[in-house]
Each structure stands twice: as C-alpha cells, then as structure tokens.
Design a protein around this motif. Sequence first.
Motif, PDB file in Angstrom:
ATOM      1  N   GLY A 176     150.915  71.257  11.948  1.00 25.87           N
ATOM      2  CA  GLY A 176     151.713  72.637  11.991  1.00 25.87           C
ATOM      3  C   GLY A 176     151.276  73.783  12.748  1.00 25.87           C
ATOM      4  O   GLY A 176     150.714  72.909  13.844  1.00 25.87           O
ATOM      5  N   GLY A 177     151.083  74.904  12.347  1.00 21.00           N
ATOM      6  CA  GLY A 177     150.537  76.021  12.920  1.00 21.00           C
ATOM      7  C   GLY A 177     152.020  76.629  13.587  1.00 21.00           C
ATOM      8  O   GLY A 177     153.305  75.842  13.039  1.00 21.00           O
ATOM      9  N   SER A 188     151.307  75.148  20.046  1.00 21.36           N
ATOM     10  CA  SER A 188     150.686  76.135  18.800  1.00 21.36           C
ATOM     11  C   SER A 188     149.535  76.923  18.815  1.00 21.36           C
ATOM     12  O   SER A 188     148.730  76.288  18.368  1.00 21.36           O
ATOM     13  N   PHE A 189     150.437  77.724  18.162  1.00 18.14           N
ATOM     14  CA  PHE A 189     148.690  78.575  17.951  1.00 18.14           C
ATOM     15  C   PHE A 189     147.986  78.089  16.269  1.00 18.14           C
ATOM     16  O   PHE A 189     149.126  78.128  14.650  1.00 18.14           O
ATOM     17  N   GLY A 207     151.877  67.041  24.228  1.00 17.32           N
ATOM     18  CA  GLY A 207     152.858  66.781  25.898  1.00 17.32           C
ATOM     19  C   GLY A 207     153.166  65.729  25.927  1.00 17.32           C
ATOM     20  O   GLY A 207     151.639  64.309  25.544  1.00 17.32           O
ATOM     21  N   PRO A 208     153.860  65.309  26.042  1.00 14.69           N
ATOM     22  CA  PRO A 208     154.072  63.715  27.543  1.00 14.69           C
ATOM     23  C   PRO A 208     153.482  63.985  28.974  1.00 14.69           C
ATOM     24  O   PRO A 208     152.686  65.524  29.509  1.00 14.69           O
ATOM     25  N   LYS A 209     153.645  62.664  29.219  1.00 22.69           N
ATOM     26  CA  LYS A 209     152.834  62.451  30.574  1.00 22.69           C
ATOM     27  C   LYS A 209     153.984  63.754  30.927  1.00 22.69           C
ATOM     28  O   LYS A 209     154.662  63.325  31.421  1.00 22.69           O
ATOM     29  N   GLY A 210     153.380  64.398  32.115  1.00 22.72           N
ATOM     30  CA  GLY A 210     154.231  65.586  33.468  1.00 22.72           C
ATOM     31  C   GLY A 210     152.812  65.633  34.728  1.00 22.72           C
ATOM     32  O   GLY A 210     152.388  65.058  35.209  1.00 22.72           O
ATOM     33  N   LYS A 211     153.648  66.933  34.742  1.00 24.88           N
ATOM     34  CA  LYS A 211     153.383  67.796  35.910  1.00 24.88           C
ATOM     35  C   LYS A 211     152.060  69.076  35.693  1.00 24.88           C
ATOM     36  O   LYS A 211     152.241  69.803  34.456  1.00 24.88           O
ATOM     37  N   TYR A 289     160.966  75.310  16.028  1.00 18.22           N
ATOM     38  CA  TYR A 289     161.240  75.614  14.732  1.00 18.22           C
ATOM     39  C   TYR A 289     160.123  73.819  13.799  1.00 18.22           C
ATOM     40  O   TYR A 289     160.077  73.831  13.139  1.00 18.22           O
ATOM     41  N   SER A 290     160.059  73.275  15.137  1.00 11.95           N
ATOM     42  CA  SER A 290     159.074  71.936  14.411  1.00 11.95           C
ATOM     43  C   SER A 290     158.604  71.552  15.491  1.00 11.95           C
ATOM     44  O   SER A 290     157.945  71.882  15.830  1.00 11.95           O
ATOM     45  N   HIS A 291     157.287  70.819  14.282  1.00  9.98           N
ATOM     46  CA  HIS A 291     156.134  70.531  14.900  1.00  9.98           C
ATOM     47  C   HIS A 291     156.057  68.941  15.979  1.00  9.98           C
ATOM     48  O   HIS A 291     155.316  68.157  16.379  1.00  9.98           O
TER      49      HIS A 291
END
Length: 347
Positions: A176-177, A188-189, A207-211, A289-291
């Motif tokens: 949540g958050g 998410s705060f 998050g996924p693997k990223g930059k 809107y979504s977690h």
Amino acid sequence: MDVQAAPAYLLRAGEGKKLYFGGAEISVIASPEQTNELLEVVEIFASGTFYFPAHFHQHTHKGIYVLSGEVLLSFKNKTYHLRKGDYGHIPRGVTHILRTVEPNTRLLCLTGPGGVVSLFTQLALNQAFQKEPLYEVSDKVDFQLVDEYEPARHVQEVENMDRPNGTKPYVIRNGGGEHFIVEDQLFSFLARQNNTDGQFLVLMTDGPKGKAIIEHYHKRHTECFYCLEGSMTMWNEGQAVALNPRDFLHIPAHTKHTYRLDSPNTRFIGFLAPGLFEPFFDALGTPYYSHVVPTKPGPARFDRVLKNYDKLDLYFVSPPPDGSMNAVQAAVVSFSFWLSGKLTAKK
Ligand code: FE
C-alpha cells in the motif's frame, strides 16, 4: 540552511552496533551522530517474544516496518496485527504498545532525534546494570512511559492500503501507500511531510532491472537506502556499491550519488530527513492507482522537475555512470546540465 555533512557509510545485513534489551537484539542502523541529528533507525530482532509497554514520544514521529515475523501494534482503541511488509505510523504524543507474536520477528524502526537509538542505548544500560526503575531515562531521550492505557483486545488485520493525511496514527498493508509511477518504477509514500510535521519521508521503491538515474546530490537533507528485495547498485561519490536485502547505505547531504535496480523484482525503502524533498517526487512522478509495478512504463516528468529545479534541493552532477541513456534522455539531461550550470548559484 545547508545540512552539515557526516560521512556516507554502508552497513551490510546484520551489521551495526548491538544493543540488548527485553530479549531483543537491537542493531543501530543510523544514530543521531551518523545523521547530523536528523534521524534514528534501528533494526529490532526478537527470536522470542518482545514486549514494549505503553509509551509515547513527545517530539518525534515514528515509523515501524515489518521485515519478517508478526507484531501487534496498539494505539488509541485499536490493536493491529502487522506482518511482513506492513507499515505502522505513530505520530508524536500518541501512546502505543508493541508486542511480537511470532518467533524471529524483525522490525525496522525509525524516529527523529532523541528517539529509538537514544532510547535503546539508555535502556540497554539500565538492563545491564539492573537499574530500577528499568524505564527511567534522561531528559535527552524523547520517551514517556504511560501507566494507564488499556490496549484494545480485539485484534484487527491490516487491510488499509492508503496513506491518510495528517498527524494521526495509521497502518498500511504490504504494497500500500500513495503510489506514483516514474517510467518502470513504482514509488509509494508510506509517510509524507504532513504525517511527520516535516521530520522525515518514508518512500518505497519497486521496480524491475533498469538503468541508473542521473548522478546528483542534495544540500539540505539526508537520504537512507535500505534494500528489501532483489539487488541494486548505488554509486557513492562515484564508487559502485552493490546492495542486497538488508544492506543499508546512508547518503548524507553534499554526497554525489545515484542508483540502479539490478534484479527483476527489486524493492528498497528510503528514509529522507527532513522531508523537504517531497516536491521532487510530486514533480517527477505521476499518481498511480495500483500497487502493482506497471508493465508498460509511464512518464518521468523531468519537464516539471526542471521547471521547479531552482526550488528543489537537487543538484545534478553527471549522466548515469553505467552509460545507459537513450537519445531523448540524453537531450533532457544535457538541457538540465545547462540549466543546472546556470543555476548553480541557487540557494
Ligand atoms: Fe538523492
């Protein structure tokens, strides 16, 4: 006013000065000395039952994040059953009780100065020297024991997913958050300035693997990164540091840094103190809107960041250190460097 720099430091999982109280092992993750009196963080590990009686903190707000196990948190006329990933928030002045109900429960607990580290340092000494009364502490510790408080006997599961506004106590269920997306990451705060009177922010990142993000530093707030799942790399003054679950890195003001998520499902919790950097996330992120981490990347509103750059406690340094950046991003970054060069005199 600039925050004076204390050095950055890394704690690997399980590291940190140990304090022993009430059958629990308390690891000092961030002391007032290490954070320029901005923040106090401990990890509480109870292999058996750990019970902390009714008390409140006059000045500091408090956040409790469950790393593993289960705990009952009572405040006002409620008792909640918190499990892994749940968050409890106790504002100043609110009486509360904490009791673990599962062996090997591990909690992260953060407060402002005079809070958890100061308290457990004193209580561990009291216990070691069998001092009576056990909970008597010096005036420097922001702690008040409460005699007459009856916790609610009816135990409620944590169902709430939303962050309420204002300095009231609340719990938020795992996932949540108040959500924002920035490209493929979900922010998410769990606590904003209006929950802590500006003392700190609690921000989850999934998050996924990223930059890697743009290397930057701050002048007026300190940032704490605690890896919960997956793996990530942080650069601290250009030096790469791999963070795995329960590794912690403190990045004080004036320290150049950036991060990159390295595993498909990476999650870290950030504590920022004071909470003045909040407008950055509102500028960069888009309410979501979504977690669930978005499968389709959303925008990163650098345009709004740049528009507000002179007001933000943000100083760009260089493009991401891992060399990953597409043409559009590079153009945006080049523009921001031009802008930051122009605005280096900003206060
Ligand atoms: Fe930062």
